[in-house]
Design a protein around this motif. Structure first.
Motif, PDB file in Angstrom:
ATOM      1  N   PRO A  92     107.763 -41.473  27.925  1.00  0.00           N
ATOM      2  CA  PRO A  92     108.536 -42.152  26.877  1.00  0.00           C
ATOM      3  C   PRO A  92     107.669 -42.549  25.689  1.00  0.00           C
ATOM      4  O   PRO A  92     106.468 -42.812  25.833  1.00  0.00           O
ATOM      5  CB  PRO A  92     109.057 -43.399  27.601  1.00  0.00           C
ATOM      6  CG  PRO A  92     108.030 -43.667  28.664  1.00  0.00           C
ATOM      7  CD  PRO A  92     107.565 -42.310  29.120  1.00  0.00           C
ATOM      8  N   GLY A  93     108.276 -42.580  24.526  1.00  0.00           N
ATOM      9  CA  GLY A  93     107.632 -43.110  23.332  1.00  0.00           C
ATOM     10  C   GLY A  93     106.291 -42.484  23.034  1.00  0.00           C
ATOM     11  O   GLY A  93     106.150 -41.260  22.993  1.00  0.00           O
ATOM     12  N   THR A  94     105.283 -43.339  22.847  1.00  0.00           N
ATOM     13  CA  THR A  94     103.931 -42.875  22.508  1.00  0.00           C
ATOM     14  C   THR A  94     103.011 -42.825  23.723  1.00  0.00           C
ATOM     15  O   THR A  94     101.797 -42.691  23.574  1.00  0.00           O
ATOM     16  CB  THR A  94     103.318 -43.794  21.438  1.00  0.00           C
ATOM     17  OG1 THR A  94     103.291 -45.145  21.932  1.00  0.00           O
ATOM     18  CG2 THR A  94     104.112 -43.733  20.141  1.00  0.00           C
ATOM     19  N   ASP A  95     103.556 -42.939  24.923  1.00  0.00           N
ATOM     20  CA  ASP A  95     102.734 -42.824  26.132  1.00  0.00           C
ATOM     21  C   ASP A  95     102.098 -41.432  26.192  1.00  0.00           C
ATOM     22  O   ASP A  95     102.622 -40.473  25.620  1.00  0.00           O
ATOM     23  CB  ASP A  95     103.573 -43.046  27.383  1.00  0.00           C
ATOM     24  CG  ASP A  95     104.005 -44.498  27.545  1.00  0.00           C
ATOM     25  OD1 ASP A  95     103.764 -45.287  26.611  1.00  0.00           O
ATOM     26  OD2 ASP A  95     104.593 -44.834  28.591  1.00  0.00           O
ATOM     27  N   PHE A  96     100.985 -41.324  26.895  1.00  0.00           N
ATOM     28  CA  PHE A  96     100.283 -40.047  26.966  1.00  0.00           C
ATOM     29  C   PHE A  96      99.568 -39.914  28.306  1.00  0.00           C
ATOM     30  O   PHE A  96      99.411 -40.882  29.059  1.00  0.00           O
ATOM     31  CB  PHE A  96      99.276 -39.913  25.820  1.00  0.00           C
ATOM     32  CG  PHE A  96      98.250 -41.019  25.764  1.00  0.00           C
ATOM     33  CD1 PHE A  96      97.046 -40.912  26.449  1.00  0.00           C
ATOM     34  CD2 PHE A  96      98.487 -42.166  25.024  1.00  0.00           C
ATOM     35  CE1 PHE A  96      96.099 -41.926  26.405  1.00  0.00           C
ATOM     36  CE2 PHE A  96      97.550 -43.187  24.969  1.00  0.00           C
ATOM     37  CZ  PHE A  96      96.349 -43.067  25.661  1.00  0.00           C
ATOM     38  N   TYR A  97      99.127 -38.682  28.591  1.00  0.00           N
ATOM     39  CA  TYR A  97      98.342 -38.409  29.790  1.00  0.00           C
ATOM     40  C   TYR A  97      96.858 -38.428  29.440  1.00  0.00           C
ATOM     41  O   TYR A  97      96.452 -37.991  28.361  1.00  0.00           O
ATOM     42  CB  TYR A  97      98.717 -37.058  30.392  1.00  0.00           C
ATOM     43  CG  TYR A  97     100.089 -37.040  31.021  1.00  0.00           C
ATOM     44  CD1 TYR A  97     100.345 -37.769  32.182  1.00  0.00           C
ATOM     45  CD2 TYR A  97     101.130 -36.302  30.461  1.00  0.00           C
ATOM     46  CE1 TYR A  97     101.607 -37.761  32.764  1.00  0.00           C
ATOM     47  CE2 TYR A  97     102.393 -36.288  31.038  1.00  0.00           C
ATOM     48  CZ  TYR A  97     102.622 -37.021  32.190  1.00  0.00           C
ATOM     49  OH  TYR A  97     103.864 -37.018  32.765  1.00  0.00           O
ATOM     50  N   GLU A  98      96.058 -38.929  30.381  1.00  0.00           N
ATOM     51  CA  GLU A  98      94.620 -39.037  30.156  1.00  0.00           C
ATOM     52  C   GLU A  98      93.864 -38.626  31.418  1.00  0.00           C
ATOM     53  O   GLU A  98      94.331 -38.849  32.538  1.00  0.00           O
ATOM     54  CB  GLU A  98      94.251 -40.469  29.774  1.00  0.00           C
ATOM     55  CG  GLU A  98      92.794 -40.647  29.394  1.00  0.00           C
ATOM     56  CD  GLU A  98      92.532 -41.978  28.698  1.00  0.00           C
ATOM     57  OE1 GLU A  98      91.381 -42.210  28.293  1.00  0.00           O
ATOM     58  OE2 GLU A  98      93.483 -42.778  28.564  1.00  0.00           O
ATOM     59  N   GLY A  99      92.691 -38.022  31.215  1.00  0.00           N
ATOM     60  CA  GLY A  99      91.863 -37.607  32.336  1.00  0.00           C
ATOM     61  C   GLY A  99      90.705 -38.557  32.565  1.00  0.00           C
ATOM     62  O   GLY A  99      90.232 -39.228  31.643  1.00  0.00           O
ATOM     63  N   TRP A 100      90.221 -38.582  33.828  1.00  0.00           N
ATOM     64  CA  TRP A 100      89.115 -39.466  34.207  1.00  0.00           C
ATOM     65  C   TRP A 100      88.183 -38.745  35.171  1.00  0.00           C
ATOM     66  O   TRP A 100      88.626 -38.018  36.059  1.00  0.00           O
ATOM     67  CB  TRP A 100      89.638 -40.732  34.891  1.00  0.00           C
ATOM     68  CG  TRP A 100      90.619 -41.505  34.077  1.00  0.00           C
ATOM     69  CD1 TRP A 100      91.972 -41.298  33.989  1.00  0.00           C
ATOM     70  CD2 TRP A 100      90.327 -42.594  33.216  1.00  0.00           C
ATOM     71  NE1 TRP A 100      92.537 -42.197  33.132  1.00  0.00           N
ATOM     72  CE2 TRP A 100      91.551 -43.013  32.636  1.00  0.00           C
ATOM     73  CE3 TRP A 100      89.159 -43.268  32.873  1.00  0.00           C
ATOM     74  CZ2 TRP A 100      91.632 -44.069  31.739  1.00  0.00           C
ATOM     75  CZ3 TRP A 100      89.236 -44.323  31.982  1.00  0.00           C
ATOM     76  CH2 TRP A 100      90.460 -44.712  31.420  1.00  0.00           C
ATOM     77  N   LEU A 101      86.888 -38.977  34.995  1.00  0.00           N
ATOM     78  CA  LEU A 101      85.877 -38.594  35.972  1.00  0.00           C
ATOM     79  C   LEU A 101      85.402 -39.876  36.640  1.00  0.00           C
ATOM     80  O   LEU A 101      84.909 -40.792  35.966  1.00  0.00           O
ATOM     81  CB  LEU A 101      84.700 -37.888  35.291  1.00  0.00           C
ATOM     82  CG  LEU A 101      85.001 -36.551  34.603  1.00  0.00           C
ATOM     83  CD1 LEU A 101      83.756 -36.038  33.877  1.00  0.00           C
ATOM     84  CD2 LEU A 101      85.477 -35.524  35.615  1.00  0.00           C
ATOM     85  N   VAL A 102      85.557 -39.939  37.961  1.00  0.00           N
ATOM     86  CA  VAL A 102      85.296 -41.174  38.693  1.00  0.00           C
ATOM     87  C   VAL A 102      84.175 -40.948  39.697  1.00  0.00           C
ATOM     88  O   VAL A 102      84.150 -39.932  40.398  1.00  0.00           O
ATOM     89  CB  VAL A 102      86.569 -41.651  39.427  1.00  0.00           C
ATOM     90  CG1 VAL A 102      86.309 -42.959  40.164  1.00  0.00           C
ATOM     91  CG2 VAL A 102      87.717 -41.811  38.439  1.00  0.00           C
ATOM     92  N   LYS A 103      83.252 -41.902  39.765  1.00  0.00           N
ATOM     93  CA  LYS A 103      82.168 -41.823  40.735  1.00  0.00           C
ATOM     94  C   LYS A 103      82.683 -42.288  42.088  1.00  0.00           C
ATOM     95  O   LYS A 103      83.202 -43.385  42.232  1.00  0.00           O
ATOM     96  CB  LYS A 103      80.985 -42.681  40.293  1.00  0.00           C
ATOM     97  CG  LYS A 103      79.722 -42.436  41.109  1.00  0.00           C
ATOM     98  CD  LYS A 103      78.534 -43.147  40.487  1.00  0.00           C
ATOM     99  CE  LYS A 103      77.262 -42.846  41.267  1.00  0.00           C
ATOM    100  NZ  LYS A 103      76.085 -43.517  40.666  1.00  0.00           N
TER     101      LYS A 103
END
Length: 279
Positions: A92-103
């Protein structure tokens, strides 16, 4: 949300079937490069590295039906990462998908791999990411949905997976065959002729044949031999160089030695293959 450098203890829901993963983000991480801004030559290198990189299927942890694949590799001091996700629900709206590299498995840091591009028609999201340093210990890949609220903490997990500890994510230095380079003229680059071939390409943006050769070189950067450096030289402004080598027309190519002395001069090469055949 992008370019997060966290200096506080935050908890993120990992949904790995074992409860919560608490991540201490007080580790300062090196700045990342947005691959979309890299030169064409680096784009070519990126694709070669991803072709050799380890990959893993990302699992749906949100009951959304989303799937994905992640690639991760370390090569010559940089970490290369790609994610392609499918069946990602429209946000919805201005929401977006984001990636992460996690230790993981002993979480002590994480870094955002950036905002993902998203096509609502195909419901496909993807990202390409390059960061200085060896991030092979950040082997848990997480994709989240994020509200546009400037909160630096990861939000809802959508898909994720962890590379097994047995996976060797570091590629040997001889994995990728090295290519030569095509770059703007600099006097310091002449010294490269000590161990290879250096060619000055006197280019003018208003010259149709110059544009054609320039385009062909850029499309075939990976075909430039490792020992060849082509220097794009501005025909309109490099007056002293034109005088030095007797260049009177644009689209002239000049091969020089490490001292800048003329070895060979010619014109008319319409493609990279024609240029290389002259060396």
């Amino acid at each position: 949300m992008t370019k997060k450098r966290l200096a506080i203890l935050v908890g993120i829901i990992a949904l790995l079937g074992i409860g919560y993963v608490i991540i201490n983000g007080n580790k300062l991480l090196p700045p990342a490069e947005n691959k979309s801004t890299l030169a064409n030559q680096n784009d070519d290198l990126f694709e070669k590295i991803i072709a050799k990189a380890s990959s893993i299927n990302l699992l749906d942890v949100s009951e959304s039906g989303a799937t994905g694949t992640a690639w991760l590799a370390v090569y010559e001091g940089k970490t290369y990462h790609r994610v392609i996700a499918k069946n990602m629900p429209t946000l919805p709206g201005t929401d977006f998908y984001e990636g992460w590299l996690v230790k993981d498995p002993v979480p002590s840091g994480f870094v955002s791999s950036g905002k993902m591009s998203y096509d609502p028609t195909t419901q496909e999201a993807r990202l390409d990411y390059v960061i200085d340093g060896d991030m092979s210990d950040h082997n848990l890949i997480v994709i989240t949905s994020e509200p546009d609220d400037n909160n630096p903490a990861p939000s809802k997990h959508i898909i994720e997976a962890r590379f097994p500890d047995s996976t060797n994510l570091v590629l040997p230095s001889d994995t990728i065959s090295k290519a030569g380079s095509y770059e703007d003229y600099s006097q310091t680059k002449i010294a490269l002729a000590a161990s290879g071939d250096v060619v000055l390409f006197f280019h003018a943006p208003w010259c149709p044949t110059c544009r054609a050769l320039n385009s062909d070189i850029e499309k075939n950067l990976g075909s430039i031999p490792a020992t060849v450096t082509i220097l794009k030289t501005d025909y309109d402004t490099e007056t002293s160089l034109k005088q030095k080598y007797g260049v009177t027309t644009q689209h002239t190519l000049v091969q020089v030695n490490q001292d800048g002395a003329l070895i060979k001069k010619w014109s008319g090469s319409s493609k990279l293959t024609n240029l290389l055949a002259e060396l």
